[in-house]
Design an enzyme around this catalytic site. Structure first.
Site, PDB file in Angstrom:
ATOM      1  N   ASP A  18       5.779  -6.721  -7.076  1.00 25.29           N
ATOM      2  CA  ASP A  18       5.119  -7.049  -8.332  1.00 25.29           C
ATOM      3  C   ASP A  18       4.009  -6.051  -8.641  1.00 25.29           C
ATOM      4  O   ASP A  18       3.570  -5.293  -7.773  1.00 25.29           O
ATOM      5  CB  ASP A  18       4.496  -8.449  -8.262  1.00 25.29           C
ATOM      6  CG  ASP A  18       5.537  -9.560  -8.268  1.00 25.29           C
ATOM      7  OD1 ASP A  18       6.672  -9.307  -8.729  1.00 25.29           O
ATOM      8  OD2 ASP A  18       5.220 -10.669  -7.805  1.00 25.29           O
TER       9      ASP A  18
ATOM     10  N   TYR B  74       6.044  -7.915   5.450  1.00 25.52           N
ATOM     11  CA  TYR B  74       4.882  -7.797   4.577  1.00 25.52           C
ATOM     12  C   TYR B  74       3.615  -8.076   5.377  1.00 25.52           C
ATOM     13  O   TYR B  74       3.617  -8.874   6.320  1.00 25.52           O
ATOM     14  CB  TYR B  74       4.965  -8.807   3.428  1.00 25.52           C
ATOM     15  CG  TYR B  74       5.948  -8.437   2.342  1.00 25.52           C
ATOM     16  CD1 TYR B  74       5.550  -7.726   1.216  1.00 25.52           C
ATOM     17  CD2 TYR B  74       7.292  -8.808   2.442  1.00 25.52           C
ATOM     18  CE1 TYR B  74       6.452  -7.390   0.220  1.00 25.52           C
ATOM     19  CE2 TYR B  74       8.204  -8.478   1.449  1.00 25.52           C
ATOM     20  CZ  TYR B  74       7.775  -7.773   0.331  1.00 25.52           C
ATOM     21  OH  TYR B  74       8.676  -7.439  -0.650  1.00 25.52           O
TER      22      TYR B  74
END
Length: 286
Positions: free
Chosen positions: A60, A125
């Site tokens: 994003d 992540y």
């Protein structure tokens, strides 16, 4: 006359997410994206087809990457060695004035059937938190989530919640967003681990310590994730670490399997990093 061969390349890229409107290229003259800049740079070195860039995942706007992976094809009269391809793409990134926020770390040749997204075995992540800083941590405003000093985090509670609520194979529908599930999308995902630790997985952040705080990282590894799943997990862990939610509450929210019934905040994008992408051994380099 025989057409020049088409060679496929696999590349590892890092970027500063705050400089881009996300990974995915947008139609028309939309905002600048990572994919859009990479395709423009790759196009400069292709003598035939206009290369399309395919990433291992779509980050994003605001989300950073240290080890994003993508693949692209080049068609040239003479094959371009992988190292030369890396240097050439970086040269054109620099010519486009994005070299301070985007760079290719490594490139290698891969079979023509390789796909950066579909061949990936896992994605990892890292989320960075700065906790307890008594003075402003101005250099972390777009690189970490700075938790107000009045709301300190209990790392042990966060670790317990990570292990009991989020690890393993489960229906994580509650930890996407409303409208984040496409039709027939698989809702059950297996998370290999969620680790909460004070020692950073990234280079040590001395500014957090000088400000009287500490850096906490949340590492999450899985083959794939639902939309915004990692940020929803981190948001829930932070509220649990602040004592605003119990572990039992998080378990109840998970078992509802409904994102509309999840009251936890979504962690800001700027603390999240795509740390690395894994592949089968024969495709692992770089």
């Amino acid at each position: 006359m025989t057409a020049p061969p088409i060679l496929r390349y696999k590349a590892v890229v890092q970027y500063v997410g705050s400089a881009f409107a996300g990974w995915a290229k947008q139609r028309g003259n939309g905002p600048v994206t990572v994919q859009g800049v990479l395709e423009e740079a790759c196009n400069k070195i292709s003598k035939g087809c206009s290369p399309n860039v395919y990433g291992a995942g779509r980050t994003d706007a605001g989300v950073h990457a240290i080890g994003q992976v993508f693949h692209f094809d080049l068609q040239r009269p003479s094959p371009l060695p992988a190292k030369n391809a890396r240097d050439a793409v970086n040269f054109h990134i620099r010519a486009l004035s994005y070299n301070n926020v985007l760079g290719i770390l490594d490139v290698c040749h891969v079979p023509p059937t390789f796909h950066a997204r579909f061949d990936a075995t896992h994605r990892e992540y890292v989320y960075r938190l700065v906790d307890g800083a008594r003075t402003p941590v101005i250099f972390q405003d777009d690189r970490a989530w700075v938790i107000p000093v009045r709301s300190p985090l209990c790392v042990r509670t966060m670790q317990e919640a990570a292990a009991s609520v989020f690890s393993g194979e489960r229906d994580f529908t509650s930890f996407t967003v409303v409208g984040g599930l496409e039709e027939n999308m698989r809702k059950v995902r297996r998370i290999d681990y969620v680790q909460v630790q004070e020692s950073s997985s990234l280079p040590p952040d001395h500014t957090a310590r000088l400000a009287g705080g500490r850096e906490i990282t949340v590492r999450v590894k899985a083959q794939s994730f639902l939309y915004r799943q990692v940020r929803r997990i981190v948001g829930a862990l932070v509220e649990c670490g602040q004592g605003r939610r119990s572990i039992q509450e998080l378990q109840n929210i998970r078992d509802l399997a409904d994102p509309a019934q999840n009251p936890c905040n979504i962690a800001p994008a700027h603390g999240l990093y795509l740390f690395g992408v894994g592949y089968p051994a024969h495709l692992a380099s770089p």
